[in-house]
Design an enzyme around this catalytic site. Sequence first.
Site, PDB file in Angstrom:
ATOM      1  N   HIS A  20       7.188  38.659  26.736  1.00 20.60           N
ATOM      2  CA  HIS A  20       7.839  39.922  26.379  1.00 20.60           C
ATOM      3  C   HIS A  20       8.739  39.750  25.152  1.00 20.60           C
ATOM      4  O   HIS A  20       8.660  40.527  24.188  1.00 20.60           O
ATOM      5  CB  HIS A  20       8.659  40.432  27.564  1.00 20.60           C
ATOM      6  CG  HIS A  20       9.436  41.666  27.275  1.00 20.60           C
ATOM      7  ND1 HIS A  20       8.889  42.917  27.379  1.00 20.60           N
ATOM      8  CD2 HIS A  20      10.707  41.854  26.869  1.00 20.60           C
ATOM      9  CE1 HIS A  20       9.796  43.812  27.053  1.00 20.60           C
ATOM     10  NE2 HIS A  20      10.921  43.190  26.737  1.00 20.60           N
ATOM     11  N   GLU A  21       9.592  38.740  25.176  1.00 25.18           N
ATOM     12  CA  GLU A  21      10.504  38.511  24.051  1.00 25.18           C
ATOM     13  C   GLU A  21       9.756  38.081  22.791  1.00 25.18           C
ATOM     14  O   GLU A  21      10.178  38.402  21.679  1.00 25.18           O
ATOM     15  CB  GLU A  21      11.585  37.499  24.433  1.00 25.18           C
ATOM     16  CG  GLU A  21      12.499  37.958  25.555  1.00 25.18           C
ATOM     17  CD  GLU A  21      13.188  39.284  25.290  1.00 25.18           C
ATOM     18  OE1 GLU A  21      13.477  39.615  24.131  1.00 25.18           O
ATOM     19  OE2 GLU A  21      13.451  40.010  26.273  1.00 25.18           O
TER      20      GLU A  21
END
Length: 75
Positions: free
Chosen positions: A16-17
């Site tokens: 996600h990051e």
Amino acid sequence: MLIYFIIAIGVLIIVHELGHFITARLFGIKVEEFSVGFGPSLLSFNCCKTTVRLRIFPLGGFVKMAGEDPSEMTF
């Protein structure tokens, strides 16, 4: 069983990051810090003008981009 959960959540957080990181870089935004976890830093190194950190609580993460801090604004 708990360790598998923590590993799975950790992988999801990293992916996600990384999405935030890659998008910012594609648009020419400087990324100051890529961090997985919260709290005190366990491991820290610099890569591609970005500080990469692994923190003690692996249940989150963030990407700090240039210009996010209002006190850094110049007019």
